[in-house]
Design a protein around this motif. Structure first.
Motif, mmCIF file in Angstrom:
data_model
loop_
_atom_site.group_PDB
_atom_site.id
_atom_site.type_symbol
_atom_site.label_atom_id
_atom_site.label_comp_id
_atom_site.label_asym_id
_atom_site.label_seq_id
_atom_site.Cartn_x
_atom_site.Cartn_y
_atom_site.Cartn_z
ATOM 1 N N PHE A 78 -19.189 -18.872 2.801
ATOM 2 C CA PHE A 78 -17.850 -18.869 2.217
ATOM 3 C C PHE A 78 -17.493 -20.253 1.677
ATOM 4 O O PHE A 78 -16.928 -20.376 0.587
ATOM 5 N N LYS A 79 -17.830 -21.300 2.406
ATOM 6 C CA LYS A 79 -17.552 -22.664 1.948
ATOM 7 C C LYS A 79 -18.371 -22.999 0.694
ATOM 8 O O LYS A 79 -17.863 -23.640 -0.225
ATOM 9 N N ILE A 80 -19.626 -22.565 0.671
ATOM 10 C CA ILE A 80 -20.465 -22.796 -0.509
ATOM 11 C C ILE A 80 -19.885 -22.069 -1.718
ATOM 12 O O ILE A 80 -19.816 -22.634 -2.819
ATOM 13 N N LEU A 81 -19.417 -20.842 -1.525
ATOM 14 C CA LEU A 81 -18.796 -20.098 -2.619
ATOM 15 C C LEU A 81 -17.506 -20.769 -3.084
ATOM 16 O O LEU A 81 -17.194 -20.768 -4.281
ATOM 17 N N SER A 82 -16.766 -21.343 -2.157
ATOM 18 C CA SER A 82 -15.552 -22.078 -2.529
ATOM 19 C C SER A 82 -15.892 -23.286 -3.391
ATOM 20 O O SER A 82 -15.206 -23.567 -4.383
ATOM 21 N N ILE A 83 -16.948 -23.994 -3.038
ATOM 22 C CA ILE A 83 -17.387 -25.157 -3.814
ATOM 23 C C ILE A 83 -17.851 -24.716 -5.207
ATOM 24 O O ILE A 83 -17.507 -25.346 -6.215
ATOM 25 N N LEU A 84 -18.604 -23.625 -5.264
ATOM 26 C CA LEU A 84 -19.051 -23.106 -6.566
ATOM 27 C C LEU A 84 -17.867 -22.683 -7.433
ATOM 28 O O LEU A 84 -17.871 -22.889 -8.652
ATOM 29 N N PHE B 152 -9.723 -18.452 -12.452
ATOM 30 C CA PHE B 152 -10.430 -19.193 -11.409
ATOM 31 C C PHE B 152 -9.480 -20.008 -10.541
ATOM 32 O O PHE B 152 -9.764 -20.256 -9.369
ATOM 33 N N TYR B 153 -8.344 -20.410 -11.089
ATOM 34 C CA TYR B 153 -7.334 -21.051 -10.256
ATOM 35 C C TYR B 153 -6.818 -20.067 -9.208
ATOM 36 O O TYR B 153 -6.629 -20.437 -8.044
ATOM 37 N N MET B 154 -6.620 -18.817 -9.603
ATOM 38 C CA MET B 154 -6.175 -17.785 -8.652
ATOM 39 C C MET B 154 -7.237 -17.564 -7.568
ATOM 40 O O MET B 154 -6.896 -17.381 -6.400
ATOM 41 N N ILE B 155 -8.491 -17.598 -7.965
ATOM 42 C CA ILE B 155 -9.577 -17.424 -6.988
ATOM 43 C C ILE B 155 -9.603 -18.601 -6.015
ATOM 44 O O ILE B 155 -9.795 -18.419 -4.809
ATOM 45 N N LYS C 47 -7.020 -20.479 -5.145
ATOM 46 C CA LYS C 47 -5.884 -20.294 -4.231
ATOM 47 C C LYS C 47 -6.222 -19.269 -3.161
ATOM 48 O O LYS C 47 -5.881 -19.457 -1.989
ATOM 49 N N LEU C 48 -6.907 -18.217 -3.544
ATOM 50 C CA LEU C 48 -7.291 -17.184 -2.581
ATOM 51 C C LEU C 48 -8.261 -17.728 -1.540
ATOM 52 O O LEU C 48 -8.089 -17.474 -0.342
ATOM 53 N N THR C 49 -9.243 -18.507 -1.979
ATOM 54 C CA THR C 49 -10.225 -19.015 -1.014
ATOM 55 C C THR C 49 -9.613 -20.009 -0.030
ATOM 56 O O THR C 49 -10.088 -20.130 1.090
ATOM 57 N N TYR C 50 -8.562 -20.718 -0.447
ATOM 58 C CA TYR C 50 -7.937 -21.676 0.457
ATOM 59 C C TYR C 50 -6.957 -21.034 1.425
ATOM 60 O O TYR C 50 -6.789 -21.512 2.544
ATOM 61 N N LYS C 51 -6.298 -19.960 1.000
ATOM 62 C CA LYS C 51 -5.246 -19.409 1.836
ATOM 63 C C LYS C 51 -5.642 -18.164 2.615
ATOM 64 O O LYS C 51 -4.860 -17.682 3.417
ATOM 65 N N ILE C 52 -6.829 -17.648 2.381
ATOM 66 C CA ILE C 52 -7.245 -16.448 3.102
ATOM 67 C C ILE C 52 -7.617 -16.816 4.540
ATOM 68 O O ILE C 52 -8.247 -17.837 4.798
ATOM 69 N N ASN C 53 -7.160 -16.005 5.459
ATOM 70 C CA ASN C 53 -7.528 -16.155 6.863
ATOM 71 C C ASN C 53 -8.663 -15.176 7.115
ATOM 72 O O ASN C 53 -8.456 -13.963 7.123
ATOM 73 N N LEU C 54 -9.857 -15.693 7.322
ATOM 74 C CA LEU C 54 -11.019 -14.826 7.466
ATOM 75 C C LEU C 54 -11.018 -14.033 8.772
ATOM 76 O O LEU C 54 -11.744 -13.058 8.901
ATOM 77 N N SER D 34 -3.795 -9.291 4.269
ATOM 78 C CA SER D 34 -2.423 -9.790 4.245
ATOM 79 C C SER D 34 -1.821 -9.513 2.874
ATOM 80 O O SER D 34 -2.531 -9.235 1.905
ATOM 81 N N ALA D 35 -0.509 -9.608 2.817
ATOM 82 C CA ALA D 35 0.189 -9.357 1.547
ATOM 83 C C ALA D 35 -0.215 -10.387 0.495
ATOM 84 O O ALA D 35 -0.346 -10.054 -0.688
ATOM 85 N N PHE D 36 -0.412 -11.639 0.919
ATOM 86 C CA PHE D 36 -0.818 -12.677 -0.029
ATOM 87 C C PHE D 36 -2.172 -12.346 -0.654
ATOM 88 O O PHE D 36 -2.353 -12.472 -1.872
ATOM 89 N N VAL D 37 -3.132 -11.941 0.165
ATOM 90 C CA VAL D 37 -4.470 -11.625 -0.341
ATOM 91 C C VAL D 37 -4.397 -10.439 -1.303
ATOM 92 O O VAL D 37 -5.018 -10.457 -2.371
ATOM 93 N N LEU D 38 -3.614 -9.440 -0.941
ATOM 94 C CA LEU D 38 -3.453 -8.282 -1.816
ATOM 95 C C LEU D 38 -2.857 -8.701 -3.161
ATOM 96 O O LEU D 38 -3.327 -8.279 -4.221
ATOM 97 N N LYS D 39 -1.840 -9.553 -3.118
ATOM 98 C CA LYS D 39 -1.189 -10.021 -4.350
ATOM 99 C C LYS D 39 -2.176 -10.812 -5.211
ATOM 100 O O LYS D 39 -2.246 -10.611 -6.426
ATOM 101 N N GLN D 40 -2.948 -11.698 -4.588
ATOM 102 C CA GLN D 40 -3.911 -12.503 -5.336
ATOM 103 C C GLN D 40 -4.998 -11.634 -5.956
ATOM 104 O O GLN D 40 -5.364 -11.827 -7.115
ATOM 105 N N ILE D 41 -5.526 -10.684 -5.189
ATOM 106 C CA ILE D 41 -6.578 -9.816 -5.720
ATOM 107 C C ILE D 41 -6.030 -8.974 -6.864
ATOM 108 O O ILE D 41 -6.707 -8.770 -7.879
ATOM 109 N N SER D 42 -4.801 -8.510 -6.753
ATOM 110 C CA SER D 42 -4.185 -7.751 -7.844
ATOM 111 C C SER D 42 -4.027 -8.616 -9.089
ATOM 112 O O SER D 42 -4.336 -8.185 -10.204
ATOM 113 N N HIS D 43 -3.553 -9.855 -8.899
ATOM 114 C CA HIS D 43 -3.410 -10.763 -10.044
ATOM 115 C C HIS D 43 -4.770 -11.070 -10.689
ATOM 116 O O HIS D 43 -4.879 -11.133 -11.917
ATOM 117 N N ILE D 44 -5.775 -11.250 -9.867
ATOM 118 C CA ILE D 44 -7.129 -11.502 -10.385
ATOM 119 C C ILE D 44 -7.585 -10.315 -11.233
ATOM 120 O O ILE D 44 -8.159 -10.486 -12.310
#
Length: 178
Positions: A9-15, A82-85, A87-94, A99-109
């Motif tokens: 997950f961290k490697i994907l965040s860096i990519l 990619f900015y939305m992605i 934001k999602l990688t930083y705020k998602i609780n694995l 969560s509502a935030f993750v749902l909103k971000q995925i919908s926006h993406i």
């Protein structure tokens, strides 16, 4: 969550950050290229993308501005996507990803991906129409991504958003029963 999954997950965040920076450079380069092509067209050969549409500008300013509008809009939408992605990688609780935030971000993406696909399709059709009218649009094709891929990807991301909505509903029910 396992340690190996966390590392992936961290490697994907860096990519994602690397792609985001690359897309910002591309969008910025295209924006600079746009202004240079209007004010100092002789400098275009020294620029990053070397998108030379001066012949199009000389033939028809309206066609030039419309073509560049498609190119710049798609480039900026990719940056926003990619900015939305990020934001999602930083705020998602694995540990509790539903969560509502993750749902909103995925919908926006999904919406941004669909917008890129639709704009790209309209731009491709616009360029085909211009080719039939005698305009040279060969330089524009590399800047209009595969619209079908983006539209299909947006559908898949939307399905994931629907699954997340159901996951949130089940998670909330599970928390209430405990």
């Amino acid at each position: 969550m396992s340690k190996q999954s966390n590392i992936v997950f961290k490697i994907l965040s860096i990519l994602t950050w690397i792609i985001f920076v690359g897309l910002c450079i591309e969008a910025g380069g295209l924006l600079v290229n746009f202004f240079i092509s209007i004010f100092k067209p002789e400098w275009i050969e020294n620029l990053y993308q070397k998108l030379d549409l001066t012949a199009l500008y000389n033939q028809s300013k309206g066609v030039f501005f419309t073509s560049y509008s498609f190119i710049l809009s798609i480039a900026l939408l990719k940056v926003i996507l990619f900015y939305m992605i990020i934001k999602l990688t930083y705020k998602i609780n694995l540990e509790k990803p539903f969560s509502a935030f993750v749902l909103k971000q995925i919908s926006h993406i999904s919406y941004y991906t669909f917008s890129i696909g639709i704009l790209s399709y309209i731009g491709q059709q616009f360029n085909k129409n211009l080719m039939h009218k005698g305009f040279d649009t060969n330089y524009i094709h590399p800047f209009l991504p595969d619209s079908q891929a983006f539209i299909l990807m947006s559908g898949i991301i939307y399905i994931i958003a629907v699954i997340f909505a159901k996951g949130i509903e089940l998670q909330n029910e599970n928390e209430l029963t405990i």
